[in-house]
Design a protein around this motif. Sequence first.
Motif, PDB file in Angstrom:
ATOM      1  N   HIS A 283       0.850  -1.183   0.000  1.00  0.00           N
ATOM      2  CA  HIS A 283       0.000   0.000   0.000  1.00  0.00           C
ATOM      3  C   HIS A 283       0.886   1.233   0.000  1.00  0.00           C
ATOM      4  N   PHE A 284       0.586   2.204  -0.844  1.00  0.00           N
ATOM      5  CA  PHE A 284       1.310   3.469  -0.794  1.00  0.00           C
ATOM      6  C   PHE A 284       0.467   4.564  -1.434  1.00  0.00           C
ATOM      7  N   LEU A 285       0.850   5.804  -1.155  1.00  0.00           N
ATOM      8  CA  LEU A 285       0.210   6.983  -1.730  1.00  0.00           C
ATOM      9  C   LEU A 285       1.191   7.669  -2.671  1.00  0.00           C
ATOM     10  N   VAL A 286       0.672   8.238  -3.758  1.00  0.00           N
ATOM     11  CA  VAL A 286       1.473   9.057  -4.652  1.00  0.00           C
ATOM     12  C   VAL A 286       0.854  10.448  -4.660  1.00  0.00           C
ATOM     13  N   ARG A 287       1.663  11.442  -4.267  1.00  0.00           N
ATOM     14  CA  ARG A 287       1.154  12.800  -4.144  1.00  0.00           C
ATOM     15  C   ARG A 287       1.490  13.607  -5.390  1.00  0.00           C
ATOM     16  N   ASP A 288       0.478  14.272  -5.895  1.00  0.00           N
ATOM     17  CA  ASP A 288       0.622  15.181  -7.034  1.00  0.00           C
ATOM     18  C   ASP A 288      -0.044  16.496  -6.646  1.00  0.00           C
ATOM     19  N   GLY A 289       0.763  17.424  -6.123  1.00  0.00           N
ATOM     20  CA  GLY A 289       0.202  18.667  -5.595  1.00  0.00           C
ATOM     21  C   GLY A 289      -0.646  18.373  -4.379  1.00  0.00           C
ATOM     22  N   ALA A 290      -1.887  18.847  -4.407  1.00  0.00           N
ATOM     23  CA  ALA A 290      -2.793  18.627  -3.280  1.00  0.00           C
ATOM     24  C   ALA A 290      -3.487  17.278  -3.363  1.00  0.00           C
ATOM     25  N   GLU A 291      -3.318  16.577  -4.475  1.00  0.00           N
ATOM     26  CA  GLU A 291      -4.009  15.306  -4.669  1.00  0.00           C
ATOM     27  C   GLU A 291      -3.087  14.135  -4.336  1.00  0.00           C
ATOM     28  N   ALA A 292      -3.613  13.165  -3.595  1.00  0.00           N
ATOM     29  CA  ALA A 292      -2.866  11.952  -3.261  1.00  0.00           C
ATOM     30  C   ALA A 292      -3.681  10.747  -3.710  1.00  0.00           C
ATOM     31  N   THR A 293      -3.057   9.915  -4.524  1.00  0.00           N
ATOM     32  CA  THR A 293      -3.725   8.719  -5.029  1.00  0.00           C
ATOM     33  C   THR A 293      -3.217   7.492  -4.287  1.00  0.00           C
ATOM     34  N   GLN A 294      -4.152   6.668  -3.839  1.00  0.00           N
ATOM     35  CA  GLN A 294      -3.814   5.463  -3.086  1.00  0.00           C
ATOM     36  C   GLN A 294      -3.648   4.279  -4.039  1.00  0.00           C
ATOM     37  N   TYR A 295      -2.552   3.536  -3.859  1.00  0.00           N
ATOM     38  CA  TYR A 295      -2.291   2.337  -4.639  1.00  0.00           C
ATOM     39  C   TYR A 295      -2.285   1.139  -3.692  1.00  0.00           C
ATOM     40  N   ILE A 296      -3.026   0.098  -4.027  1.00  0.00           N
ATOM     41  CA  ILE A 296      -3.055  -1.137  -3.257  1.00  0.00           C
ATOM     42  C   ILE A 296      -2.787  -2.280  -4.222  1.00  0.00           C
ATOM     43  N   GLY A 297      -1.882  -3.179  -3.849  1.00  0.00           N
ATOM     44  CA  GLY A 297      -1.564  -4.285  -4.726  1.00  0.00           C
ATOM     45  C   GLY A 297      -1.075  -5.496  -3.971  1.00  0.00           C
ATOM     46  N   ARG A 298      -0.807  -6.558  -4.714  1.00  0.00           N
ATOM     47  CA  ARG A 298      -0.299  -7.797  -4.134  1.00  0.00           C
ATOM     48  C   ARG A 298       0.917  -8.250  -4.920  1.00  0.00           C
ATOM     49  N   VAL A 299       1.975  -8.603  -4.187  1.00  0.00           N
ATOM     50  CA  VAL A 299       3.253  -8.965  -4.795  1.00  0.00           C
ATOM     51  C   VAL A 299       3.272 -10.451  -5.129  1.00  0.00           C
ATOM     52  N   ALA A 300       3.775 -10.757  -6.319  1.00  0.00           N
ATOM     53  CA  ALA A 300       4.004 -12.142  -6.735  1.00  0.00           C
ATOM     54  C   ALA A 300       5.368 -12.182  -7.409  1.00  0.00           C
ATOM     55  N   GLY A 301       6.407 -12.436  -6.618  1.00  0.00           N
ATOM     56  CA  GLY A 301       7.766 -12.442  -7.147  1.00  0.00           C
ATOM     57  C   GLY A 301       8.181 -11.055  -7.603  1.00  0.00           C
ATOM     58  N   ASP A 302       8.476 -10.914  -8.895  1.00  0.00           N
ATOM     59  CA  ASP A 302       8.872  -9.624  -9.452  1.00  0.00           C
ATOM     60  C   ASP A 302       7.720  -8.931 -10.155  1.00  0.00           C
TER      61      ASP A 302
END
Length: 333
Positions: A283-302
């Motif tokens: 889980h992480f956030l990417v900030r672009d100015g005042a906007e922050a987008t949340q990313y959620i994912g699942r890892v499978a190797g590479d």
Amino acid sequence: MMLLTPGASRRRSSFAAGPPLGKKRPLGGKQAGASLRSVGAFFAARLAPLMLAAFCGAGSAQTLEFEQSSVKPGGIPFPFLELDVPYVKTADGVVERMLDLAGVNEEDYLIDLGSGDGRIPIAAVRDRKARYGFGVEIVPDLVDKARESAREAGVGDRVRFEVQDLFETDISSATVLTMYLLPDVNMKLRPRILSELAPGTRVVSHAFDMGEWESDESDHRDGASLYLWIVPANIEGEWNVDIDGEPHRLSLRQTFQRLQGTLERNGRELLVEAGAMRGTDVHFLVRDGAEATQYIGRVAGDSIIGLSMDSKHRQWRASRDAGKGVSTGAEGS
């Protein structure tokens, strides 16, 4: 648990959960049995506060009872030091809470390092229906008692105990690892835990943490401090990210379960914030100015399979550059 105290007799204690087995008698007498590699770090005056914490702080709300373990001549696997070997019992509620924290279920293979009378592996199989339990302990007398207890509990076919040095134990098959060890031992085990256990493996420690590797959860029961870690997948490195069919570049730095980095989009580097791993979940956030987008994912190797991006229902996935993955922060531990 194995615990060394300073002094001429160089005592070693084996801490375990549950009522003592066998005949009680006053402490005293010489017994052999210690892992040579775990000895050096525990000498000198700095052990005094650790002992005080173990016997007074962590155990303030519980009754500590001692039992002399009778290691018989000729049955000593590590005849390097002569030690007094008291056995200290821990409240059953602590064992129950450790299994609760780990979420032990019928799919689990639990390994207990420093298993004492075997109460944790036995409880995991008997009460939580774990697939298998394995305990290692360097006091033969306690291993004999653990095997007998497993037979009496009707789980002798699914619980195994061995007289074995915990540093020589293969832990790679565990889905749950439990331990009641001193801080220096935890720290020596930490690199192996991070490198040998599969992402998502649950690790529960009674009384002591693992330094700067923060626990994912912690609790207190009957005066005991308990810590849970979820072994994180290693996702440090450079990633090619596809977001709705558009290419992006993700650079991640990882310290244990914490993440930092940048996402390159349209020639701009955006900051990755609040990044965290829980096993294979990222889980992480990417900030672009005042906007922050949340990313959620699942890892499978590479690869990372994107599960969601806020409420926008945008699709994303990532693949890591070959050879770019590095450790989760275990070097030099």
